[in-house]
Design an enzyme around this catalytic site. Sequence first.
Site, PDB file in Angstrom:
ATOM      1  N   LYS A  76      62.622  63.476  11.220  1.00 54.76           N
ATOM      2  CA  LYS A  76      63.233  62.182  11.563  1.00 54.76           C
ATOM      3  C   LYS A  76      64.702  62.355  11.908  1.00 54.76           C
ATOM      4  CE  LYS A  76      60.208  58.640  10.257  1.00 54.76           C
ATOM      5  NZ  LYS A  76      59.465  58.175   9.113  1.00 54.76           N
ATOM      6  N   LYS A  90      51.588  63.737  14.824  1.00 56.77           N
ATOM      7  CA  LYS A  90      50.947  62.701  14.002  1.00 56.77           C
ATOM      8  C   LYS A  90      51.092  61.326  14.668  1.00 56.77           C
ATOM      9  CE  LYS A  90      53.156  60.511  10.652  1.00 56.77           C
ATOM     10  NZ  LYS A  90      53.418  59.648   9.494  1.00 56.77           N
ATOM     11  N   LYS A 149      53.628  54.817  13.757  1.00 54.61           N
ATOM     12  CA  LYS A 149      53.923  53.469  14.251  1.00 54.61           C
ATOM     13  C   LYS A 149      55.323  53.344  14.815  1.00 54.61           C
ATOM     14  CE  LYS A 149      53.743  51.850   9.546  1.00 54.61           C
ATOM     15  NZ  LYS A 149      54.818  52.419   8.701  1.00 54.61           N
TER      16      LYS A 149
HETATM   17  P1  ATP Z   1      56.733  55.901  10.221  1.00 56.18           P
HETATM   18  O1  ATP Z   1      56.228  56.409  11.509  1.00 56.18           O
HETATM   19  O2  ATP Z   1      57.565  54.676  10.326  1.00 56.18           O
HETATM   20  O3  ATP Z   1      57.318  56.959   9.340  1.00 56.18           O
HETATM   21  P2  ATP Z   1      54.088  56.024   9.240  1.00 56.18           P
HETATM   22  O4  ATP Z   1      53.118  55.256  10.046  1.00 56.18           O
HETATM   23  O5  ATP Z   1      54.117  57.480   9.359  1.00 56.18           O
HETATM   24  O6  ATP Z   1      55.500  55.404   9.480  1.00 56.18           O
HETATM   25  P3  ATP Z   1      53.883  54.903   6.490  1.00 56.18           P
HETATM   26  O7  ATP Z   1      53.751  53.466   6.610  1.00 56.18           O
HETATM   27  O8  ATP Z   1      55.016  55.303   5.705  1.00 56.18           O
HETATM   28  O9  ATP Z   1      53.862  55.748   7.775  1.00 56.18           O
HETATM   29  O10 ATP Z   1      52.567  55.537   5.916  1.00 56.18           O
HETATM   30  C1  ATP Z   1      51.652  54.844   5.216  1.00 56.18           C
HETATM   31  C2  ATP Z   1      50.439  55.675   4.903  1.00 56.18           C
HETATM   32  O11 ATP Z   1      49.744  55.973   6.096  1.00 56.18           O
HETATM   33  C3  ATP Z   1      50.763  57.007   4.244  1.00 56.18           C
HETATM   34  O12 ATP Z   1      49.822  57.249   3.229  1.00 56.18           O
HETATM   35  C4  ATP Z   1      50.624  57.990   5.346  1.00 56.18           C
HETATM   36  O13 ATP Z   1      50.240  59.266   4.877  1.00 56.18           O
HETATM   37  C5  ATP Z   1      49.496  57.375   6.158  1.00 56.18           C
HETATM   38  N1  ATP Z   1      49.585  57.762   7.554  1.00 56.18           N
HETATM   39  C6  ATP Z   1      50.605  57.529   8.402  1.00 56.18           C
HETATM   40  N2  ATP Z   1      50.338  58.028   9.613  1.00 56.18           N
HETATM   41  C7  ATP Z   1      49.104  58.607   9.519  1.00 56.18           C
HETATM   42  C8  ATP Z   1      48.277  59.304  10.437  1.00 56.18           C
HETATM   43  N3  ATP Z   1      48.660  59.505  11.684  1.00 56.18           N
HETATM   44  N4  ATP Z   1      47.087  59.749  10.014  1.00 56.18           N
HETATM   45  C9  ATP Z   1      46.678  59.539   8.746  1.00 56.18           C
HETATM   46  N5  ATP Z   1      47.416  58.897   7.820  1.00 56.18           N
HETATM   47  C10 ATP Z   1      48.602  58.435   8.193  1.00 56.18           C
END
Ligand code: ATP
Length: 327
Positions: A111, A194, A197
Amino acid sequence: MKTVFSGLKPSGDMTIGNYLGAMKNWPYQQGLARTIFFVPNAHAITVRQDPTELKKRTYDLVAWLITVGLDPKKSIILVQSKVPAHAELCWILDNYVTMGELSRMTEYKDKSQKLGPEGQLVGLFNYPVLMAADILLYDANEVPVGEDQRQHLELARTIAERFNRLYGNTFVLPKATIPKTGARIMGLDDPTKKMSKSDHPDSFIMLAETADSIRKKIKRAVTDSDNRIIYDKKGKPAVSNLIEIYAGFSDETISVIEKRFVGKGYGEFKAELAELVVEKLSQLQAEFYKIRDNEAMLDKVIDSGSAKAAEIANEKLREVKEKIGLL
Ligand code: ATP
Ligand code: LTN
């Protein structure tokens, strides 16, 4: 009874990665464990947020938690900023973790590289300590998360062990529970990254995505060189990712899916995948909008869940302060 604890930050609209990797699996634990789920909104501000949006997304998230099957009568649902003990324990734990340990966190490295010097905020660096505080306050045994959070969980465990060694048994040592499929859904435009969002919209499908847009995004998703539907994460990362999405939404095994598509090409597979995702998401969306419309009910869930959580958290914080000599 064990405690299961997890959360999703309101830093963007929920994606199918968040759903398949995390949220979808949470309701199964209800009744089998003490279940606590939360919205880490204080984590979201480690990246600049629009205040109105942040508030809206916090409600959205609570509504999604209920939509996927969390029942406020069976689980505690809280919002992080409503339980100040999280921030207070974070400050204390800051004194039991080193700069070196935090510098090794890959999420921070990724990040901060993406954001540049202006975005390298102290809060972003300190994020894993607040996360450790979230978990340790509730004696969580299991933390169901996607693969990307494994390292943060290991750090929480290290901090807990260190504290326990110094002051006697205080914290339960938590462990990450990571699903077999869906733990790491990759970007539709780039299967080496990955799905996230906070990335480009072409890379993800939101839970609130319209049917047309789902179809378009899946049609445009990158594929690999040959035209066969085979799961091979190294050799065929793009198709393997799509198969994993299919498995997550159909609850079928990967080998059943491979067999169904023997002799069929990407076009046919993508069309079927799109219809599956459209069907599942439209069911979830219908439920979501009903729940989201009732903000007074959501306020009640948040307030009563956060009050219950505060009782547990304040007790743990009191114990910690007592042990280290803070009045
Ligand atoms: P950001 O991109 O803002 O960091 P994010 O979508 O990666 O956000 P969080 O809202 O912090 O993530 O994650 C919430 C949950 O979703 C966590 O348990 C994380 O491991 C899971 N998660 C996030 N992205 C993925 C993905 N691409 N595949 C599987 N699990 C995910
Ligand atoms: N960093 C987490 C969100 C999060 C979390 C937590 C998850 C903050 N605190 C405590 C589980 C337990 C993420 O999923 N990106």
